[in-house]
Design a protein around this motif. Structure first.
Motif, short mmCIF file in Angstrom:
data_model
loop_
_atom_site.label_atom_id
_atom_site.label_comp_id
_atom_site.label_asym_id
_atom_site.label_seq_id
_atom_site.Cartn_x
_atom_site.Cartn_y
_atom_site.Cartn_z
N THR A 285 45.57 28.73 -36.95
CA THR A 285 44.35 29.52 -37.52
C THR A 285 44.43 29.77 -38.84
N PRO A 286 43.33 30.31 -39.65
CA PRO A 286 43.42 30.47 -41.06
C PRO A 286 44.29 31.31 -41.45
N VAL A 287 44.60 32.53 -40.55
CA VAL A 287 45.67 33.62 -41.07
C VAL A 287 47.16 32.71 -41.03
N MET A 288 47.20 31.77 -40.09
CA MET A 288 48.70 31.18 -39.87
C MET A 288 48.73 30.18 -41.17
N THR A 289 47.89 29.47 -41.60
CA THR A 289 47.83 28.83 -42.68
C THR A 289 47.99 29.44 -43.93
N VAL A 290 47.40 30.59 -44.21
CA VAL A 290 47.53 31.32 -45.37
C VAL A 290 49.01 31.89 -45.32
N PHE A 291 49.46 32.30 -44.14
CA PHE A 291 51.01 32.71 -44.29
C PHE A 291 51.96 31.62 -44.50
N ARG A 292 51.89 30.39 -43.97
CA ARG A 292 52.66 29.26 -44.36
C ARG A 292 52.66 29.10 -45.74
N GLU A 293 51.46 28.94 -46.41
CA GLU A 293 51.35 29.07 -47.98
C GLU A 293 52.01 29.75 -48.77
N CYS A 294 52.07 31.15 -48.40
CA CYS A 294 52.68 32.14 -48.95
C CYS A 294 54.09 31.81 -48.74
N LEU A 295 54.73 31.65 -47.57
CA LEU A 295 56.08 31.30 -47.36
C LEU A 295 56.68 30.24 -48.09
N GLN A 296 55.61 29.23 -48.23
CA GLN A 296 56.19 28.12 -49.17
C GLN A 296 56.22 28.45 -50.68
N GLU A 297 55.17 29.20 -51.16
CA GLU A 297 55.03 29.32 -52.42
C GLU A 297 56.01 30.48 -52.98
N VAL A 298 56.10 31.45 -52.13
CA VAL A 298 57.01 32.83 -52.55
C VAL A 298 58.16 32.97 -51.85
N GLY A 299 58.34 32.75 -50.56
CA GLY A 299 59.33 33.14 -49.77
C GLY A 299 60.65 32.61 -49.82
N MET A 300 60.82 31.45 -50.39
CA MET A 300 61.91 30.69 -50.57
C MET A 300 62.40 30.23 -52.20
N ASP A 301 63.49 30.35 -52.49
CA ASP A 301 63.97 30.16 -53.75
C ASP A 301 63.86 28.60 -54.09
N SER A 302 64.00 27.80 -53.10
CA SER A 302 63.65 26.59 -53.24
C SER A 302 62.37 25.93 -52.40
N ALA A 303 61.35 25.82 -52.89
CA ALA A 303 60.05 25.39 -52.11
C ALA A 303 60.38 24.16 -51.73
N ALA A 304 60.99 23.34 -52.16
CA ALA A 304 61.22 22.10 -51.39
C ALA A 304 61.83 22.12 -49.89
N SER A 305 62.85 23.09 -49.64
CA SER A 305 63.15 23.21 -48.45
C SER A 305 62.31 23.57 -47.44
N ALA A 306 61.18 24.28 -47.93
CA ALA A 306 60.26 24.63 -46.82
C ALA A 306 59.26 23.73 -46.55
N GLU A 307 59.49 22.41 -47.40
CA GLU A 307 58.35 21.35 -46.88
C GLU A 307 59.04 20.40 -45.93
N GLN A 308 60.34 20.38 -45.74
CA GLN A 308 61.13 19.58 -44.75
C GLN A 308 60.97 19.92 -43.45
N GLU A 309 60.13 19.11 -42.78
CA GLU A 309 59.85 19.46 -41.45
C GLU A 309 60.92 18.70 -40.50
N GLU A 310 61.47 19.56 -39.53
CA GLU A 310 62.62 19.01 -38.76
C GLU A 310 62.15 18.07 -37.52
N PRO A 311 62.81 17.13 -37.21
CA PRO A 311 62.44 16.24 -36.18
C PRO A 311 62.32 16.88 -34.93
N ALA A 312 61.47 16.79 -34.12
CA ALA A 312 61.43 17.21 -32.86
C ALA A 312 62.41 16.95 -31.85
#
Length: 312
Positions: A285-312
């Motif tokens: 949903t839009p609110v989920m998308t916004v939260f993910r973006e905030c987490l990637q931009e703000v929440g992690m010291d290393s933004a790159a680590s938030a972009e790695q999607e783990e294999p299912a």
């Protein structure tokens, strides 16, 4: 029989589901904040509309009939469909509106690589019309809530090989083994503590999954305690009888205050992989998308680590 589902029918079905899930009128009364007589009237009216009994209630207690079980299952499916319809409508809006139901594992605020407070601040600023509901629970319950669509997103240490879950890696949490004041190993020189003493100590067993790389490095010989949260593990360790693993960011202040003793950091270390998860087949949903973006931009010291999607 129901030819048309009215608002009063929906209210009565919700009351019925609440009673069924609570297992009694008393339990449902506390949740719904209505009297037992009102609950009884609602159920009787619904049964009259349907033309059959949904449950047996009386001196013998409360139990669902076979049709009651079937109606409960059907109503759960209906609630999920309505929630999906609401999400689709919200997707059509230009603004991030609606409610974000977020689950978070306990005691993550002190993790230095995970800036959850800053993430929440950024989310609330970017989505001022949105609501947020935060639930803290064990890994298993958070995962189940995601799969049952009772949460939108959850942050914690999960089994990312589950095909029904989409997981995006966030960070690694390091844990060490500790003992508390009064434990025979407390304060001893670390080099003087043998592996046998460690293995034969009384351990706090974890009542939760730690993810890939979860290991003690040996088979626990003795354990008389199980705990399902970090704080519960810490309480048992500080009681002085048990050894157990705690996140270093959580245990640090207690260690500095002399309440915990860090054992053999070279050999008794566990790294926990933290991820943010959602149900794999569900669109954000839009609110989920916004939260993910905030987490990637703000929440992690290393933004790159938030972009790695783990294999299912």
């Amino acid at each position: 029989m129901l030819n048309q589902l009215s608002a009063s029918d929906m209210r009565a079905l919700n009351v019925f589901a609440c009673v069924a899930e609570a297992g009694s009128f008393v339990g449902a009364q506390e949740i719904l904040n209505i009297s037992q007589s009102t609950i009884s009237v609602q159920l009787s009216t619904l049964e009259a509309r349907l033309g059959y009994r949904l449950c047996e209630r009386g001196r013998g207690g409360f139990r669902l009939t076979e049709r009651g079980h079937a109606v409960l299952d059907a109503f759960k499916e209906l609630r999920t469909s309505i929630a999906g319809f609401r999400y689709r409508l919200n997707d059509l809006g230009a603004n991030a509106v609606g409610t974000l139901r977020l689950g978070i594992l306990d005691n993550v605020m002190s993790e230095p690589t995970f800036r959850i407070v800053d993430t929440l601040r950024a989310f609330l600023n970017r989505a001022p019309d949105a609501k947020i509901e935060i639930t803290q629970d064990t890994q298993q319950r958070l995962r189940d809530a995601i799969l049952e669509d009772r949460l939108d997103l959850a942050i914690g240490c999960f089994d990312t090989q589950n095909l029904a879950i989409r997981a995006v890696a966030l960070y690694q949490e390091r844990q060490h083994a500790y003992c508390g004041v009064g434990h025979p190993l407390f304060g001893l020189p670390r080099e003087a503590i043998s592996q046998r003493q460690i293995e034969e100590s009384d351990w706090v067993q974890r009542g939760y999954f730690l993810g890939r790389g979860d290991h003690y490095g040996f088979d626990v010989v003795r354990s008389t305690a199980i705990a399902a949260s970090i704080e519960a593990v810490a309480m048992l360790i500080m009681a002085g009888r048990h050894i157990g693993f705690l996140p270093s960011h959580y245990a640090g202040p207690h260690e500095a205050a002399g309440r915990l003793y860090h054992l053999s950091p070279e050999t008794l270390t566990v790294d926990r992989a933290f991820s943010i998860i959602s149900r794999s087949e569900r669109q954000d949903t839009p609110v989920m998308t916004v939260f993910r973006e905030c987490l990637q931009e703000v929440g992690m010291d290393s933004a790159a680590s938030a972009e790695q999607e783990e294999p299912a």
